[in-house]
Design a protein around this motif. Structure first.
Motif, short mmCIF file in Angstrom:
data_model
loop_
_atom_site.label_atom_id
_atom_site.label_comp_id
_atom_site.label_asym_id
_atom_site.label_seq_id
_atom_site.Cartn_x
_atom_site.Cartn_y
_atom_site.Cartn_z
N HIS A 1 58.76 65.22 -69.84
CA HIS A 1 59.46 64.79 -68.62
C HIS A 1 58.53 64.01 -67.71
N ALA A 2 57.28 64.50 -67.61
CA ALA A 2 56.31 63.80 -66.75
C ALA A 2 56.08 62.37 -67.26
N THR A 3 55.97 62.21 -68.57
CA THR A 3 55.74 60.85 -69.08
C THR A 3 56.96 59.97 -68.83
N GLN A 4 58.14 60.58 -68.85
CA GLN A 4 59.36 59.80 -68.60
C GLN A 4 59.40 59.35 -67.12
N VAL A 5 59.19 60.31 -66.20
CA VAL A 5 59.25 59.97 -64.76
C VAL A 5 58.13 59.01 -64.39
N ASN A 6 56.93 59.28 -64.91
CA ASN A 6 55.75 58.55 -64.43
C ASN A 6 55.52 57.22 -65.14
N MET A 7 56.02 57.09 -66.40
CA MET A 7 55.72 55.85 -67.14
C MET A 7 56.97 55.11 -67.62
N ILE A 8 57.85 55.82 -68.31
CA ILE A 8 58.93 55.10 -69.00
C ILE A 8 59.98 54.56 -68.02
N THR A 9 60.40 55.41 -67.07
CA THR A 9 61.40 54.92 -66.12
C THR A 9 60.85 53.76 -65.27
N PRO A 10 59.62 53.87 -64.73
CA PRO A 10 59.12 52.70 -64.00
C PRO A 10 59.00 51.46 -64.89
N LEU A 11 58.60 51.67 -66.14
CA LEU A 11 58.49 50.53 -67.06
C LEU A 11 59.85 49.83 -67.19
N ASN A 12 60.91 50.63 -67.36
CA ASN A 12 62.25 50.05 -67.49
C ASN A 12 62.69 49.33 -66.22
N LEU A 13 62.43 49.97 -65.07
CA LEU A 13 62.86 49.34 -63.81
C LEU A 13 62.09 48.05 -63.52
N VAL A 14 60.79 48.10 -63.80
CA VAL A 14 59.98 46.88 -63.57
C VAL A 14 60.49 45.77 -64.50
N TYR A 15 60.72 46.11 -65.75
CA TYR A 15 61.15 45.10 -66.71
C TYR A 15 62.45 44.43 -66.24
N TYR A 16 63.38 45.27 -65.79
CA TYR A 16 64.70 44.75 -65.40
C TYR A 16 64.63 43.93 -64.10
N TYR A 17 64.02 44.50 -63.05
CA TYR A 17 64.06 43.82 -61.75
C TYR A 17 63.03 42.70 -61.62
N ALA A 18 61.87 42.86 -62.26
CA ALA A 18 60.85 41.82 -62.12
C ALA A 18 61.25 40.55 -62.86
N GLU A 19 62.01 40.70 -63.92
CA GLU A 19 62.45 39.50 -64.64
C GLU A 19 63.28 38.62 -63.70
N LYS A 20 64.09 39.27 -62.87
CA LYS A 20 64.93 38.52 -61.93
C LYS A 20 64.09 37.95 -60.78
N MET A 21 63.07 38.72 -60.38
CA MET A 21 62.17 38.21 -59.33
C MET A 21 61.46 36.96 -59.83
N LEU A 22 61.03 36.99 -61.08
CA LEU A 22 60.31 35.84 -61.65
C LEU A 22 61.23 34.62 -61.72
N THR A 23 62.47 34.83 -62.03
CA THR A 23 63.43 33.72 -62.07
C THR A 23 63.58 33.12 -60.67
N ARG A 24 63.61 34.00 -59.65
CA ARG A 24 63.76 33.51 -58.28
C ARG A 24 62.45 32.96 -57.73
N GLY A 25 61.35 33.34 -58.36
CA GLY A 25 60.04 32.88 -57.89
C GLY A 25 59.52 33.65 -56.70
N ARG A 26 60.05 34.84 -56.44
CA ARG A 26 59.49 35.69 -55.39
C ARG A 26 59.91 37.14 -55.55
N GLY A 27 59.03 38.02 -55.06
CA GLY A 27 59.31 39.45 -55.14
C GLY A 27 58.00 40.22 -55.15
N ALA A 28 58.14 41.54 -55.14
CA ALA A 28 56.94 42.39 -55.14
C ALA A 28 57.21 43.70 -55.86
#
Ligand SMILES: NC(=O)c1ccc[n+]([C@@H]2O[C@H](COP(=O)([O-])OP(=O)(O)OC[C@H]3O[C@@H](n4cnc5c(N)ncnc54)[C@H](OP(=O)(O)O)[C@@H]3O)[C@@H](O)[C@H]2O)c1
Length: 282
Positions: free
Chosen positions: A127-154
């Motif tokens: 569970h710790a590996t899921q909360v601490n690594m896998i879920t953030p990995l998924n969220l970063v992958y999904y939302y950062a891809e859109k930030m990169l398309t827009r050319g801004r984000g953090a």
């Protein structure tokens, strides 16, 4: 002349100062927002006039924080009650938000189990590996891809001094925190010319409900001072866009310098393990 100079000075202060909304956009998602450092992130962002999506498990805590931030800062705050240890958590959040734009992603939630590796159950550690690594990995992958398309984000990923070297009795937590730091630093490099800022915020002991619940014992005169959550957040935003990672607190930076640069790695690992053992009477 004085008028033009004042206008220039004011606009410089406005832009050079931390105008996060102008730089990144209107909406931030804070995962692990119901208390502690996550709630401090939410408060800081709301004070900047940024709308929020707050995620954690306890809906009552989230609602209370959302209401208070809406009243105090006149921003729009939505909350999602969700267990980030669920393998479907990232997908659920994306589905609930239904294409809503996220301009800043703060992943703060973490699970930690203190004690001998073999005494913790494999389910808890997974569970710790899921909360601490896998879920953030998924969220970063999904939302950062859109930030990169827009050319801004953090993107801000919370890490810890525990992740800088082997940390006996915190083994899985420390390993997941190393993952966050290395991921953030790597993405900082990849995206630094694409308008998306990434930082690993590496905290030392911080006075949060989670930290207090572990009932740590003071270990000695030279232990770095425990920081307040809002100090951690303030420092992190100061360094966002400037550094791939940042250790919060001068005492922590000094301790880390000694541990990483001065003494042999074996000694650093021993100090870390011994300190944790004493702190938690193991
Ligand atoms: N405090 C420290 O001394 C310290 C030191 C170094 C690094 N850090 C890092 O700083 C971050 C925050 O620490 P903290 O002390 O503020 O933690 P905390 O007081 O324990 O708060 C953690 C937050 O994450 C949420 N959370 C935990 N498990 C979750 C789950 N399975 N699903 C959804 N939400 C979950 C909690 O809300 P719910 O319980 O409502 O779900 C809470 O809002 C962590 O990443 C930690 O590794 C902290």
């Amino acid at each position: 002349m004085i008028f033009f100079f004042s206008c220039f000075l004011l606009s410089y202060i406005f832009i050079a100062g931390m105008n996060l909304k102008l730089k990144y956009g209107n909406t931030a998602l804070v995962a692990g927002a119901s208390e502690g450092i996550g709630a401090a992130f939410a408060t800081f962002l709301a004070a900047e006039g940024i709308d929020l999506v707050l995620v954690a498990r306890r809906p009552e805590q989230l609602k209370e924080l959302a209401d208070s931030l809406e009243n105090k800062f006149r921003v729009n705050v939505r909350f999602i009650s969700c267990d980030l240890s669920d393998t479907k958590a990232a997908g659920q959040i994306e589905e609930i938000l239904n294409g809503r734009q996220i301009d800043l992603l703060v992943y703060n939630a973490a699970l930690s189990y203190i004690g001998p590796f073999i005494k913790n159950s494999i389910e808890d550690m997974s569970h710790a590996t899921q909360v601490n690594m896998i879920t953030p990995l998924n969220l970063v992958y999904y939302y950062a891809e859109k930030m990169l398309t827009r050319g801004r984000g953090a993107v801000i990923l919370m890490s810890s001094l525990a992740g800088f070297q082997g940390s006996g009795y915190l083994s899985v937590y420390a390993a997941t925190k190393a993952f966050n730091r290395i991921l953030a630093e790597s993405l900082w490099y990849e995206w630094k010319d694409n308008g998306v800022d990434v930082i690993a915020c590496c905290a030392g002991a911080t006075l949060t409900p989670g930290y207090k619940n572990t009932h740590p014992e003071k270990t000695g005169l030279f232990t770095p001072r425990v920081l307040q959550p809002d100090q951690v957040v303030k420092e992190c935003f100061k360094k966002l866009g400037k550094q791939p990672s940042h250790i919060t607190g001068r005492g922590n930076r000094m301790a880390s310098f000694i541990m990483q640069k001065i003494i042999p790695r074996k000694m650093a690992i021993n100090i870390m393990g011994d300190t944790t053992r004493k702190m938690y009477r193991l």
